[in-house]
Design a protein around this motif. Structure first.
Motif, short mmCIF file in Angstrom:
data_model
loop_
_atom_site.label_atom_id
_atom_site.label_comp_id
_atom_site.label_asym_id
_atom_site.label_seq_id
_atom_site.Cartn_x
_atom_site.Cartn_y
_atom_site.Cartn_z
N VAL A 137 0.84 -1.19 0.00
CA VAL A 137 0.00 0.00 0.00
C VAL A 137 0.88 1.25 0.00
N VAL A 140 0.57 5.44 -0.11
CA VAL A 140 -0.37 6.54 0.10
C VAL A 140 0.41 7.78 0.47
N LEU A 171 -9.69 7.30 2.67
CA LEU A 171 -9.36 5.93 2.29
C LEU A 171 -10.64 5.13 2.39
N GLY A 229 -12.49 1.40 1.76
CA GLY A 229 -12.23 -0.01 1.49
C GLY A 229 -13.35 -0.84 2.04
N LYS A 246 -7.90 -1.79 6.93
CA LYS A 246 -7.77 -0.34 7.17
C LYS A 246 -7.22 -0.07 8.56
N TYR A 271 -8.39 7.40 -1.89
CA TYR A 271 -7.78 6.11 -2.24
C TYR A 271 -8.82 5.03 -2.00
N LEU A 298 -9.26 0.94 -1.61
CA LEU A 298 -8.51 -0.30 -1.41
C LEU A 298 -9.30 -1.50 -1.90
N THR A 299 -8.56 -2.54 -2.30
CA THR A 299 -9.19 -3.82 -2.65
C THR A 299 -9.47 -4.58 -1.36
N ARG A 324 -4.58 -3.56 -1.49
CA ARG A 324 -3.71 -2.65 -2.23
C ARG A 324 -4.59 -1.57 -2.83
N VAL A 325 -3.95 -0.47 -3.26
CA VAL A 325 -4.73 0.65 -3.78
C VAL A 325 -5.20 0.29 -5.18
N THR A 326 -6.51 0.26 -5.36
CA THR A 326 -7.04 -0.09 -6.68
C THR A 326 -7.46 1.15 -7.47
N HIS A 380 -7.18 5.68 -7.31
CA HIS A 380 -6.73 6.90 -6.65
C HIS A 380 -7.27 8.06 -7.46
#
Lengths: 256, 263
Positions: free
Chosen positions: B38, B40, B50, B52, B58, B218, B220-221, B226-228, B230
């Motif tokens: 990750v 950020v 963020l 998710g 998180k 951001y 997240l998956t 991970r960042v999917t 942004h």
């Protein structure tokens, strides 16, 4: 407020007690049981009134031993609880021993205390301390353990030291539990002092009871029991009062 | 004004920089990856969210930023200084208000100052002046149990603000509030943020909340995270709640929903 306290007077408990007393009185009179064996309540009441000055005089010694012992128990318990909170390793070592020590009946080691500390107030204070220590220590340790882990985490992120966490968070959080344990200890305190006095003393309610029993004055023994109960009840009420003054936030929350 | 300013700023000077942070836990003898690379950034005075799915890690990410856990791989740099400890840079606000029930509101909000060893009186004076802005005037001496949910969260935010840290980590702070209170709190949070100008890193799983509040988002998956996605939120500030029906807003919402539920 007034209405509340009126509602809280346990009317049904008083009624049951009155019925039992009447039954007791009647049973003794009908069976013609001798007073040295089982005196009727009326006779106990007379004995109580007659010996009241003497009982109060003896109560002073017992109460002093009880309060001193209770205070000692609280101090030792608090220090030990904080030390255990500071060091998990000490906690792991000490806590099981603490629980194990409770399997020793304290009354059985009381004769040893007489050998070690003589016939003064000291052995009584030690008996009371030993009896009262455990409930206070356990309630404090458990109370600190039950503190909200997220609040501890919050303080950690603020950069608080272990000692700060204990002082700002764990000790206040444990106070409701501490006072619950203290109330139990308070009711044990008079009992501990009287047991201490049975083993040998020149003053105190325990001595009064021993002498009365030897003279087959069962009514005086009952009178002493009543005084012991009343003093224990007063101790309980005193602790409740201190708790309400110390942790008003807890009582406010509970009322909701 | 703020959006462009802060984006320019973060490029030069991020206050939160996570690079390739990875973390796994050992559960039942098996390694369970929670965070997978990750990365950020949060710029000075920027509002970054963020999003998710729940259980995506998180909280682990927050614990790592707070310094409560160490990443297996990757770097965490706060305020551009690799040696800076999290406790000196970050102030944290959890979903539960975590106000100490035995302290009055006033003494709760100065908690961080007291931990830092600042004088209580000085901190109290400072806090008293800010009470109206946090909607708590007149409640200084109340206990938390006497406050409504919204007021408790405001007190918690005030405590977070008064810690005097540059980075505010807000972990679903309004998650437990009802919808109406939550909307009010969001607007109010923007006002407070606007006047204090701290960098905010905001965790939520409410998409509208994230868009309404943030400069950037951001996504997240699910675990391992991970960042999917942004994205920049180029909605003008100051924002009113009406903007949640604007076409730009809805376009962003659609984009995030697609990222969260890939077909």
């Amino acid at each position: 407020m007034i209405k509340r306290s009126v509602n809280r007077i346990p009317v049904s408990a008083l009624a049951i007690m009155a019925v039992l007393l009447v039954f007791w009185e009647a049973a003794v009179r009908v069976t013609g049981m001798p007073a040295w064996f089982l005196p009727p309540p009326s006779r106990v009441f007379t004995a109580l009134m007659e010996t009241l000055p003497l009982l109060l005089e003896h109560s002073r010694y017992t109460l002093l031993a009880a309060l001193t012992g209770l205070t000692m128990a609280v101090l030792v318990a608090l220090v030990l609880a904080v030390v255990m909170a500071l060091s998990p390793r000490i906690r792991q070592g000490v806590y099981p021993l603490l629980v194990f020590s409770q399997t020793i009946p304290i009354i059985t080691i009381a004769p040893l205390l007489v050998i070690w500390f003589g016939f003064g107030i000291m052995p009584k204070v030690v008996v009371v301390t030993l009896v009262c220590f455990f409930p206070v220590a356990v309630s404090m340790v458990e109370g600190m353990q039950a503190a909200d882990a997220d609040m501890v985490k919050l303080l950690q992120v603020m950069g608080a030291s272990r000692w700060q966490i204990i002082r700002l968070m764990l000790i206040p959080a444990a106070l409701p539990s501490f006072f619950a344990g203290l109330k139990i200890a308070g009711t044990y305190a008079m009992m501990g002092a009287v047991i201490g006095e049975w083993l040998g003393a020149s003053n105190g309610l325990g001595v009064f009871m021993t002498r009365a029993a030897h003279a087959y004055k069962a009514d005086s023994v009952f009178a002493a029991i009543i005084i012991i109960s009343l003093i224990s009840l007063l101790l309980f009420a005193l602790i409740e009062l201190i708790a309400r003054l110390t942790i008003p936030w807890y009582y406010n929350e509970r009322r909701k | 004004m703020t959006t462009r300013d802060s984006i320019n700023k973060f490029k030069s000077d991020p206050v939160v920089l996570l690079e390739g942070v990875a973390k796994s836990f050992v559960v039942g003898g098996r390694s369970l990856p929670i965070l997978d690379e990750v990365s950020v950034r949060v710029g000075q005075g920027e509002f970054v969210s963020l999003i998710g799915p729940s259980g995506c890690g998180k909280s682990t990410l927050f614990n790592i930023i707070c310094g409560l856990e160490r990443p297996d791989r990757g770097r965490v740099i706060l305020a551009g200084n690799e040696n800076l400890q999290a406790v000196d840079a970050v102030s944290y606000m959890p979903q539960k208000d975590l106000l100490l029930p035995w302290r009055t509101v006033l003494d709760n909000v100065i908690l961080a100052r007291e931990v830092a060893g600042d004088g209580r009186d000085k901190a109290r004076r400072e806090a008293k002046e800010l009470m109206p802005q946090f909607g708590l005037a007149g409640f200084e001496n109340s206990y938390p149990a006497q406050l409504s949910g919204g007021m408790r969260q405001r007190a918690a935010l005030m405590r977070t603000m008064l810690a005097h840290r540059n980075i505010l980590l807000l972990d679903e702070p309004f998650g437990a509030l009802d919808a109406i209170t939550r909307t009010k709190m969001q607007q109010w949070l923007l006002e407070v943020w606007n006047s204090f100008r701290r960098a905010v890193f905001f965790i939520t799983h409410d998409i509208e909340e994230a868009i309404f509040l943030s400069d950037r988002i951001y996504v997240l998956t699910p675990r391992s995270a991970r960042v999917t996605l942004h994205l920049n939120v180029n909605l003008p500030r100051p924002r009113r709640y009406e903007c949640v029906t604007a076409p730009d807003f809805l376009a962003l919402k659609k984009q995030i929903m697609q990222a969260l539920t890939p077909v």
